[in-house]
Design an enzyme around this catalytic site. Structure first.
Site, mmCIF file in Angstrom:
data_model
loop_
_atom_site.group_PDB
_atom_site.id
_atom_site.type_symbol
_atom_site.label_atom_id
_atom_site.label_comp_id
_atom_site.label_asym_id
_atom_site.label_seq_id
_atom_site.Cartn_x
_atom_site.Cartn_y
_atom_site.Cartn_z
ATOM 1 N N ASP A 40 1.109 -1.064 -0.093
ATOM 2 C CA ASP A 40 0.028 -0.079 0.247
ATOM 3 C C ASP A 40 0.783 0.933 -0.129
ATOM 4 O O ASP A 40 0.864 2.545 -0.314
ATOM 5 C CB ASP A 40 -1.009 -0.161 0.841
ATOM 6 C CG ASP A 40 -1.535 -1.250 0.781
ATOM 7 O OD1 ASP A 40 -2.196 -1.184 -0.070
ATOM 8 O OD2 ASP A 40 -2.669 -1.481 2.106
ATOM 9 N N SER A 82 -35.116 0.350 4.759
ATOM 10 C CA SER A 82 -36.357 1.572 4.160
ATOM 11 C C SER A 82 -37.265 2.079 6.025
ATOM 12 O O SER A 82 -35.763 1.774 6.691
ATOM 13 C CB SER A 82 -37.574 0.852 3.991
ATOM 14 O OG SER A 82 -37.320 0.054 2.695
ATOM 15 N N LYS A 111 -36.680 14.593 3.855
ATOM 16 C CA LYS A 111 -36.596 13.189 2.718
ATOM 17 C C LYS A 111 -36.455 13.836 1.698
ATOM 18 O O LYS A 111 -37.562 14.043 1.142
ATOM 19 C CB LYS A 111 -38.256 12.717 3.311
ATOM 20 C CG LYS A 111 -37.739 11.421 3.343
ATOM 21 C CD LYS A 111 -39.033 10.352 3.480
ATOM 22 C CE LYS A 111 -38.646 9.023 3.186
ATOM 23 N NZ LYS A 111 -38.832 9.047 1.292
ATOM 24 N N ARG A 132 -28.862 1.904 -4.413
ATOM 25 C CA ARG A 132 -30.214 1.033 -2.913
ATOM 26 C C ARG A 132 -29.679 -0.540 -3.308
ATOM 27 O O ARG A 132 -29.707 -1.506 -3.024
ATOM 28 C CB ARG A 132 -30.938 2.153 -2.496
ATOM 29 C CG ARG A 132 -31.795 0.767 -1.529
ATOM 30 C CD ARG A 132 -32.702 1.828 -0.912
ATOM 31 N NE ARG A 132 -33.710 1.472 0.057
ATOM 32 C CZ ARG A 132 -34.285 0.461 -0.252
ATOM 33 N NH1 ARG A 132 -34.968 0.225 -1.165
ATOM 34 N NH2 ARG A 132 -34.994 -0.043 1.214
ATOM 35 N N LYS A 292 -34.814 11.258 13.473
ATOM 36 C CA LYS A 292 -33.880 9.836 14.155
ATOM 37 C C LYS A 292 -33.243 10.384 15.382
ATOM 38 O O LYS A 292 -32.984 10.905 15.382
ATOM 39 C CB LYS A 292 -32.521 9.980 12.995
ATOM 40 C CG LYS A 292 -33.359 9.864 11.726
ATOM 41 C CD LYS A 292 -31.666 9.123 10.665
ATOM 42 C CE LYS A 292 -32.195 10.685 9.998
ATOM 43 N NZ LYS A 292 -30.950 10.568 8.837
ATOM 44 N N LYS A 316 -44.751 11.394 5.613
ATOM 45 C CA LYS A 316 -44.459 12.452 4.669
ATOM 46 C C LYS A 316 -45.327 12.791 4.631
ATOM 47 O O LYS A 316 -46.457 13.353 5.103
ATOM 48 C CB LYS A 316 -44.833 11.172 3.157
ATOM 49 C CG LYS A 316 -44.117 9.764 3.921
ATOM 50 C CD LYS A 316 -43.117 9.421 2.390
ATOM 51 C CE LYS A 316 -43.605 9.148 1.949
ATOM 52 N NZ LYS A 316 -42.741 9.120 0.243
ATOM 53 N N CYS A 428 -49.735 27.891 -35.912
ATOM 54 C CA CYS A 428 -49.897 28.031 -34.980
ATOM 55 C C CYS A 428 -50.353 29.878 -34.548
ATOM 56 O O CYS A 428 -50.921 30.195 -35.081
ATOM 57 C CB CYS A 428 -47.674 28.670 -35.210
ATOM 58 S SG CYS A 428 -46.786 29.326 -34.101
ATOM 59 N N CYS A 431 -47.734 32.037 -35.287
ATOM 60 C CA CYS A 431 -47.226 33.176 -36.552
ATOM 61 C C CYS A 431 -47.786 32.254 -37.670
ATOM 62 O O CYS A 431 -48.365 32.782 -38.785
ATOM 63 C CB CYS A 431 -45.705 32.643 -37.100
ATOM 64 S SG CYS A 431 -45.446 31.010 -37.218
HETATM 65 S S1 IVH Z 1 -31.908 8.377 6.917
HETATM 66 C C1 IVH Z 1 -31.578 3.372 8.028
HETATM 67 N N1 IVH Z 1 -32.261 10.425 6.293
HETATM 68 O O1 IVH Z 1 -35.592 7.786 2.276
HETATM 69 C C2 IVH Z 1 -32.559 4.183 6.210
HETATM 70 N N2 IVH Z 1 -33.355 8.608 4.804
HETATM 71 O O2 IVH Z 1 -38.058 5.428 3.118
HETATM 72 C C3 IVH Z 1 -31.494 5.751 6.669
HETATM 73 N N3 IVH Z 1 -33.781 9.703 2.545
HETATM 74 O O3 IVH Z 1 -33.506 4.676 0.841
HETATM 75 C C4 IVH Z 1 -32.085 6.259 6.367
HETATM 76 N N4 IVH Z 1 -33.948 11.541 2.607
HETATM 77 O O4 IVH Z 1 -32.478 7.225 0.573
HETATM 78 C C5 IVH Z 1 -32.932 9.107 5.852
HETATM 79 N N5 IVH Z 1 -32.358 12.636 5.466
HETATM 80 C C6 IVH Z 1 -32.947 10.917 4.894
HETATM 81 C C7 IVH Z 1 -33.346 10.581 3.521
HETATM 82 C C8 IVH Z 1 -33.176 9.708 3.707
HETATM 83 C C9 IVH Z 1 -34.240 10.508 1.784
HETATM 84 C C10 IVH Z 1 -34.567 7.754 2.244
HETATM 85 C C11 IVH Z 1 -33.825 7.105 1.506
HETATM 86 C C12 IVH Z 1 -33.863 5.698 2.225
HETATM 87 C C13 IVH Z 1 -35.822 5.873 1.696
HETATM 88 C C14 IVH Z 1 -36.195 5.418 2.829
#
Ligand code: IVH
Length: 682
Positions: A40, A82, A111, A132, A292, A316, A428, A431
């Site tokens: 490396d 998801s 999101k 994904r 989260k 959502k 048109c 024109c």
């Molecule tokens: S956290 C364990 N944060 O939403 C999963 N996901 O429905 C951690 N997504 O596949 C994901 N914005 O591609 C997270 N601020 C955000 C997000 C986000 C979009 C998407 C992500 C995921 C999907 C899940």
């Protein structure tokens, strides 16, 4: 006897070439074969030396042997799960009460509605980018990910980690470049990321942006021996900060916290309201808010189901639907001559915005919907940029028009229009030229059409960043007959500008300065600003790199087709679009060549390879898709043509080859099988 003199520059150039070749060879062994021949440290020394001699060298952005996007599956080291979804306040309250034993502090992020991407860094270098896919396995899209401007190929921390995020397209870029070709930025982001061959007409990864939302470190017992130990953060908000330090763009985040369940729920609901209001001013398409738990160890304690983690929730936006009345359909001619139907509807609020006009895209869509003027219609905004009419609900009543207000708060007063099917124009609207049908679009073919002229001038000015010349001014110039073609703007005088309404001396001289600043442009900029149908900036640059100077552009003929098609990313249709685009405008382009200084560009070097200078035609049923074979040939420096002629070097013939095979035999063209081609390449 003569001597060839080598100067210091030649020595450096030669060293750069040797280093690049060695790095390519050893990267391939390391990343693709997992069989390194050097240590490396030795590899790093080669890398560092190349970086010191040519920090922009393309080899520094390459990883092993190039993989065609979408052709190789990648097993995710950490599954891409998801998120559990919620749409109501109750569901948010439930989530808080379920997680409350583990903390009341959450990270809230929009999101993002794009395409998920996982970036794998080893010893600080980006070695793989994967979609994904199923969550367990995705597709290798490294070469396209490397084109995304805000994805760094190296981190200053030289360890092993996976960074996850969403690839999105800026809404302004989408509206400006792609609104005609894709239904929404999400589709375009996913398509650009996975496309095998860069085709600017279908979306280009360099127009995308990556926003990270997660980083996962490879455990010490699995990491590369030379890599530093995995990092441990207490909170997610700290790992987001670390990402920022690494030059990664995280998704916008705030930390929300409460003292008890009630205040925590209120704080989370506050975020959903804030984002609902901010949704329309966001630069990216977003479809909700993700919450989260901030504390990472507490996340571990909560764990996950097979489908989603228990420590996160995606709230959502509710699907925004509304009903209104279709009052009329206007037809508007755009820059390329496409005549677009615009629905005029009784004002209706969808996601906080009052809608009174919405595009129906093209005549095909009007026919598909089968709507009539005077119908009650359903509008929906699902994450799409513009609300769409999705169906007709039959004849409207007067009551459907009641209680409606314009955006400025003024009461809407209108009578229910008489129910009638839409009148599809045959001429048109600007024109009167007879319209032709081009796929699902009606098209005006008159290049001097006033609507096309004003939009083309605007496009030119925007492409050359002359922001002093906006829609209003262009309209005034056209109406006053001061311009009848784009080059005419360079004949304007300060006096003429000042004669226009609301044009003060200062603004007039600003416009003149901007025009003067664009009197000298390069061929690629010129071609791009012309805005020929189907020729965006990337294609314009690619063509300019082959055509090189303005005289050659004016003199383009059918004989040039072959060399245009040989350009990476250019097919027969696009090459023909350029040729017709120019021949239709040859007078204007000639005029430009006299009024502007259009500088030449240096020829783009065609790729070197074993097939350089050789032409191929492909026919019959083959094992691999024809497109893929064509790509292999082009990558090896060969040209692919669509017709058999005496000039053709090889015909690759598969099963059931027909007339092309007969013709090739007659003309003594060498006939190859797929495996003959493979041997040539080997
Ligand atoms: S956290 C364990 N944060 O939403 C999963 N996901 O429905 C951690 N997504 O596949 C994901 N914005 O591609 C997270 N601020 C955000 C997000 C986000 C979009 C998407 C992500 C995921 C999907 C899940």
């Amino acid at each position: 006897m003569g001597w060839i003199e080598f100067g210091p520059d030649d020595v450096t150039t030669a060293r750069i070439a040797v280093l690049a070749e060695q790095i390519a060879h050893h990267s391939h062994l390391y990343y693709n074969e997992a069989a390194p021949e050097i240590s490396d440290a030795e590899f790093d020394a080669l890398w560092d030396e190349l970086k010191s001699l040519d920090s922009e060298h393309p080899q520094l952005r390459r990883v092993g042997a190039p993989v065609s996007p979408g052709s190789v599956k990648v097993e995710h080291r950490f599954p891409m799960r998801s998120l559990d979804k919620a749409t109501s306040d109750d569901e948010i309250a439930h989530f808080v009460s379920e997680t409350t034993a583990h903390g009341r502090r959450f990270v809230a992020q929009p999101k993002l509605d794009g395409s998920a991407l996982s970036l794998e860094y080893r010893r600080g270098r980006l070695v793989r980018a994967a979609t994904r896919g199923s969550g367990e396995r995705g597709e290798d899209v490294t070469s396209n990910a490397l084109r995304i401007p805000n994805i760094p190929d190296c981190l200053s921390w030289k360890g092993d980690c996976h960074i996850r995020g969403e690839v999105v397209m800026h809404l302004d870029v989408f509206r400006e470049k792609y609104a005609d070709i894709a239904p929404n930025p999400r589709n375009l982001a996913a398509g650009s990321l996975r496309q095998k061959k860069i085709d600017a007409g279908k979306g280009d990864a360099s127009d995308l942006a990556f926003h990270a939302y997660d980083v996962l470190f490879i455990p010490n017992d699995e990491k590369h021996p030379d890599s530093p130990d995995a990092l441990h953060f207490e909170n997610d908000s700290e790992s987001i900060e670390w990402l920022r330090e690494m030059g990664i763009t995280p998704a916008e985040e705030v930390v929300v916290e409460g003292t008890d369940d009630e205040s925590t729920i209120a704080a989370l609901l506050g975020e959903t309201k804030r984002w609902t209001q901010g949704r329309d001013s966001a630069a990216w398409e977003i479809d909700g808010v993700v919450f989260k738990l901030d504390h990472l160890e507490k996340r571990e304690l909560l764990g996950q189901t097979a489908h989603h983690p228990r420590w996160a929730l995606a709230w959502k936006f509710p699907p925004e639907e509304a009903t209104t009345v279709l009052l009329d359909i206007d037809w508007q001619t755009g820059r390329t001559g496409a005549v677009t139907p615009v629905a005029r509807v009784a004002p209706v609020v969808v996601s906080g915005v009052t809608v009174e006009n919405t595009t129906l895209h093209n005549v095909g869509e009007v026919e598909r919907l089968g709507i009539s003027i005077g119908d009650k219609v359903r509008l929906v905004r699902r994450g799409d940029v513009i609300p769409k009419i999705i169906e007709s609900m039959g004849a409207a009543n007067t009551s459907d028009l009641e209680g409606r207000f314009h955006a400025d708060g003024e009461q809407f007063v209108n009578e229910l229009p008489t129910r009638a099917p839409p009148q599809i124009p045959t001429e048109c609207p600007e024109c009167d030229t007879k319209l032709g049908l081009d796929g699902a679009f009606l098209r005006c073919s008159n290049l001097s059409c006033p609507a096309r002229l004003s939009r083309s001038i605007l496009y030119w000015c925007r492409a050359l960043e002359m922001d002093g010349i906006g829609e209003k001014l262009v309209e005034q110039l056209c109406e006053a007959n001061l311009v009848n073609s784009i080059p005419d703007i360079y004949r304007l005088t300060t006096e003429q500008l000042q004669s226009l309404d609301r044009m003060a001396e200062k603004s007039a001289s600003n416009v003149m300065n901007q025009l003067d600043g664009t009197r000298k442009i390069s061929l690629d900029t010129f071609l791009s600003a012309l805005g020929l149908p189907g020729i965006g900036p990337e294609l314009a640059t690619a063509f300019a790199g082959e055509i090189c100077n303005i005289d050659a552009l004016i003199g383009l003929s059918d004989d040039d087709l072959e060399r245009l098609v040989a350009i990476e990313g250019v097919g027969d249709t696009v090459a023909r679009s350029l040729m017709t685009g120019i021949s239709d405008r040859v007078e204007m382009v000639t005029d430009f060549s006299e009024i502007l200084t259009i500088t030449s560009v240096t020829k783009t070097e065609s790729p070197a390879g074993p097939l350089i200078g050789l032409s191929f035609c492909i026919t019959g049923t083959l094992n691999r898709p024809r497109k893929e074979i064509a790509l292999t040939i082009k990558a090896a420096g060969g040209k692919v043509v669509s017709t058999v002629s005496g000039k053709l070097d090889y015909l690759i013939a598969g099963e059931n080859a027909g007339s092309k095979l007969d013709k090739a035999k007659r003309l003594d063209v060498i006939i190859l099988t797929e495996s003959d081609l493979k041997s040539m390449l080997d």
